[in-house]
Design an enzyme around this catalytic site. Sequence first.
Site, PDB file in Angstrom:
ATOM      1  N   CYS A 115       0.838  -1.214   0.000  1.00  0.00           N
ATOM      2  CA  CYS A 115       0.000   0.000   0.000  1.00  0.00           C
ATOM      3  C   CYS A 115       0.869   1.258   0.000  1.00  0.00           C
ATOM      4  O   CYS A 115       0.514   2.260  -0.621  1.00  0.00           O
ATOM      5  CB  CYS A 115      -0.900   0.026   1.232  1.00  0.00           C
ATOM      6  N   CYS A 198      -8.338  -2.852  -3.662  1.00  0.00           N
ATOM      7  CA  CYS A 198      -7.728  -3.680  -4.700  1.00  0.00           C
ATOM      8  C   CYS A 198      -8.323  -5.085  -4.635  1.00  0.00           C
ATOM      9  O   CYS A 198      -8.743  -5.548  -3.572  1.00  0.00           O
ATOM     10  CB  CYS A 198      -6.216  -3.747  -4.493  1.00  0.00           C
ATOM     11  N   CYS A 201      -7.306  -7.824  -2.017  1.00  0.00           N
ATOM     12  CA  CYS A 201      -7.405  -7.412  -0.609  1.00  0.00           C
ATOM     13  C   CYS A 201      -8.819  -7.005  -0.204  1.00  0.00           C
ATOM     14  O   CYS A 201      -9.010  -6.348   0.826  1.00  0.00           O
ATOM     15  CB  CYS A 201      -6.453  -6.248  -0.359  1.00  0.00           C
ATOM     16  N   CYS A 225      -4.992   1.951   4.244  1.00  0.00           N
ATOM     17  CA  CYS A 225      -3.911   1.791   3.268  1.00  0.00           C
ATOM     18  C   CYS A 225      -2.737   2.694   3.613  1.00  0.00           C
ATOM     19  O   CYS A 225      -1.612   2.442   3.201  1.00  0.00           O
ATOM     20  CB  CYS A 225      -4.411   2.091   1.859  1.00  0.00           C
TER      21      CYS A 225
HETATM   22  S1  SF4 Z   1      -4.840  -2.837  -1.216  1.00  0.00           S
HETATM   23 FE1  SF4 Z   1      -3.633  -4.738  -1.449  1.00  0.00          FE
HETATM   24  S2  SF4 Z   1      -2.947  -4.824  -3.596  1.00  0.00           S
HETATM   25 FE2  SF4 Z   1      -3.709  -2.738  -3.163  1.00  0.00          FE
HETATM   26  S3  SF4 Z   1      -1.891  -1.586  -2.676  1.00  0.00           S
HETATM   27 FE3  SF4 Z   1      -2.735  -2.318  -0.708  1.00  0.00          FE
HETATM   28  S4  SF4 Z   1      -1.789  -4.329  -0.284  1.00  0.00           S
HETATM   29 FE4  SF4 Z   1      -1.343  -3.771  -2.447  1.00  0.00          FE
END
Ligand code: SF4
Length: 234
Positions: A115, A198, A201, A225
């Site tokens: 993130c 995303c 996740c 995030c």
């Molecule tokens: S939500 Fe998941 S895939 Fe998206 S940036 Fe964060 S850890 Fe990475």
Amino acid sequence: MNAVAEKNPVSYLVDQLTFNEKVERSLALIENAYREFGETLVVANSLGKDSVAVWHLAKQISSAIRGFIVTTRFKPKETKEFMREQIRAYPELQVFQNDEAIPHNLYAMDPDRCCDLLKVKPTRRAIEDMGVRCWVTGLRCTEGRTRTDYQEVEERDRGLVKLNPILLWKEREVWQYLALNNVGVNPLYARGYRSLGCEPCTRITSDDNERAGRWVGTSKCGGECGIHTRPLKA
Ligand code: SF4
């Protein structure tokens, strides 16, 4: 204001104000900030329901207000398509994405790092490149355990004001506003998602916590995030 309200005025107002009072308050917050910051006031549009509500509110204050979208290689195809629709409708939305190489499965091994690279870093770049002095978010204090400690106007980074104009709105009031104003949303909501992120996740859950479907199975579950918790200015 009674003792309860003095102790925690934000959560007190969540239950005290009516829907219409909240809408008026949100519009006034954006209008006052726009008067002060002009074109350096920019809306952060995550393409979620809260962001599109804030974007709609901001556009009532001035059609000239700009916005930025931070996207990642892992966003669901529905979110990417919705993003393209939004950009077609509002060319003043700028997109920021970090395409640098990252380790395979970083989101599973170290979601904080993932993130940080894919969301926080491009947010910093958006703020720098667009000359932002006031960024406007769709953050709400009833979304989950990590969102209770915010104010409507903050300055967590020196020289960068953060405006949270719908901080007091409940989830139901966001949907009420979007329905009453015919605002289109990401089609993933129709599938049962309540908080969008995303693809690897984000899950559909039956948990009361609105953000419970985020980072399920990790220590970050229901968390952040980093764009609301990490410094955004050098
Ligand atoms: S939500 Fe998941 S895939 Fe998206 S940036 Fe964060 S850890 Fe990475």
